[in-house]
Write a protein that holds these residues in place. Sequence first.
Motif, PDB file in Angstrom:
ATOM      1  N   ILE A  40       0.823  -1.206   0.000  1.00  0.00           N
ATOM      2  CA  ILE A  40       0.000   0.000   0.000  1.00  0.00           C
ATOM      3  C   ILE A  40       0.860   1.261   0.000  1.00  0.00           C
ATOM      4  CG2 ILE A  40      -1.730   1.281   1.315  1.00  0.00           C
ATOM      5  CD1 ILE A  40      -2.700  -1.465   2.370  1.00  0.00           C
ATOM      6  N   THR A  41       1.823   1.333   0.914  1.00  0.00           N
ATOM      7  CA  THR A  41       2.615   2.561   1.039  1.00  0.00           C
ATOM      8  C   THR A  41       3.523   2.800  -0.164  1.00  0.00           C
ATOM      9  OG1 THR A  41       4.307   1.328   2.287  1.00  0.00           O
ATOM     10  CG2 THR A  41       2.591   2.454   3.552  1.00  0.00           C
ATOM     11  N   VAL A  79       2.893   2.252  -3.373  1.00  0.00           N
ATOM     12  CA  VAL A  79       2.122   2.897  -4.443  1.00  0.00           C
ATOM     13  C   VAL A  79       1.812   4.347  -4.088  1.00  0.00           C
ATOM     14  CG1 VAL A  79      -0.061   2.836  -5.705  1.00  0.00           C
ATOM     15  CG2 VAL A  79       1.141   0.704  -5.209  1.00  0.00           C
ATOM     16  N   ILE A  80       1.465   4.593  -2.831  1.00  0.00           N
ATOM     17  CA  ILE A  80       1.142   5.955  -2.421  1.00  0.00           C
ATOM     18  C   ILE A  80       2.379   6.853  -2.490  1.00  0.00           C
ATOM     19  CG2 ILE A  80       0.327   7.378  -0.503  1.00  0.00           C
ATOM     20  CD1 ILE A  80      -1.374   5.039   0.408  1.00  0.00           C
ATOM     21  N   CYS A  82       2.962   7.923  -5.956  1.00  0.00           N
ATOM     22  CA  CYS A  82       1.945   8.906  -6.346  1.00  0.00           C
ATOM     23  C   CYS A  82       2.354  10.320  -5.950  1.00  0.00           C
ATOM     24  CB  CYS A  82       0.606   8.536  -5.703  1.00  0.00           C
ATOM     25  SG  CYS A  82      -0.717   9.743  -5.995  1.00  0.00           S
ATOM     26  N   THR A 113      -4.038   5.428  -8.499  1.00  0.00           N
ATOM     27  CA  THR A 113      -3.450   5.164  -7.185  1.00  0.00           C
ATOM     28  C   THR A 113      -4.522   4.784  -6.176  1.00  0.00           C
ATOM     29  OG1 THR A 113      -1.639   6.723  -7.628  1.00  0.00           O
ATOM     30  CG2 THR A 113      -2.069   6.141  -5.316  1.00  0.00           C
ATOM     31  N   THR A 127      -4.692   1.162  -4.397  1.00  0.00           N
ATOM     32  CA  THR A 127      -4.628   1.159  -2.940  1.00  0.00           C
ATOM     33  C   THR A 127      -5.818   0.429  -2.331  1.00  0.00           C
ATOM     34  OG1 THR A 127      -3.418   3.262  -2.942  1.00  0.00           O
ATOM     35  CG2 THR A 127      -4.494   2.613  -0.890  1.00  0.00           C
ATOM     36  N   SER A 184      -0.231  -2.668 -11.944  1.00  0.00           N
ATOM     37  CA  SER A 184       0.206  -1.414 -11.329  1.00  0.00           C
ATOM     38  C   SER A 184       1.575  -0.990 -11.841  1.00  0.00           C
ATOM     39  CB  SER A 184       0.225  -1.574  -9.808  1.00  0.00           C
ATOM     40  OG  SER A 184       0.763  -0.429  -9.178  1.00  0.00           O
TER      41      SER A 184
END
Length: 367
Positions: free
Chosen positions: A99-100, A102-103, A106, A140, A144, A192
């Motif tokens: 999760i983190t 990809v963020i 972004c 994103t 997520t 992704s």
Amino acid sequence: MFIPPGQVVVIVGITLTSLSTMVVALRYYCRYFRMGVVGATDHLMLVALLLTWGNTAINYYQDIYSRRFRPSQLRFPEKRPKAEAALFGTLLTWYIYRITYVIGLCFVKLSILFFYRAIASHVTFRRAVYATITFVCLYTLAVTLAGIFQCENPSDAWSTEAFFSQFDGPGPGRPGRRPRRCNSPTKLWVFSAAVNLFSDVIILLLPIPTLLGLRVPINKRLALIGIFSVGIMAIVASCVRMWVMALWSESVSNSGRFGADLLLWGQVETNSGIISASVPFLRLLFKGKDRGLSEKERGLTPPRPRNATSNMPLELPSLAIFSGPDVGPNGSPIWKPFITVPASLSSSSRDSATLTTTHQQHPHATV
């Protein structure tokens, strides 16, 4: 001297993130003390840097937990209690990392796009920037949410009971076990990675037409294009990570074998983006103070096109980053079952053990 792959990931991560921290600190210095202003583009990059440090800490714990048990221990129910605590840590750290990571990417992209928005004087360029910002935010958010709800019950993603249940078929003592409904993240991660690479290329190419149309000597135009093209470092890293991702997703055993490489190139990709997007601002270290310029002269407020009906190329507002002796203030310038036992990131052979399940109605992936 042999260094386990997991430790290599941690060492590279700390080194690159420390370098990124110095670059971002210099960026803030240049923006505040040389230009006299700090904007949204800088704050977004700071958030990306903090998330990158968070991912580096997660990589450390991924290595620690993966070294505390061997996948072969999971073959035998009597040996599972010894590995359960480390397995829980492995499952949880991978879940958070998906999760983190990809963020964090972004926020790197948004920082670059918000800078483009500040210098965009052509209406087509501005629309393209806004469209790209929307696209990056939407994909994103989608990735997520897909990562968070990998399992119908999100907590099953790091539940050791749920993990072991996929290998235990129906039998005595297990008639009332609650079904575990989880999806493999493999296709999501491949998708992704592909979209991430695509967006990197789009962001790199966005300002090129505008830079080519500047009313400045050709050597100045090429210099500006070169400065903006520093971001190709991140694209190269993204391409390598995409290749590693393809290998990682080929089979169950490959997912363990190339897990450390995936984390390593994730660090390279993110830090390359942070550094390459901040390097252009460091040119101000070699220029005089520019605090006397107005916001419009610094290019922070894009002027309206002066020749809306003309075929002449539109002028780009001058920027303190690029201004020099020849450029003044008014210059022109559905997922299939997938089961993987988490392999040790520090394994010298870098091989993962694969368990053969006898009951695959409710697959549960660990990476």
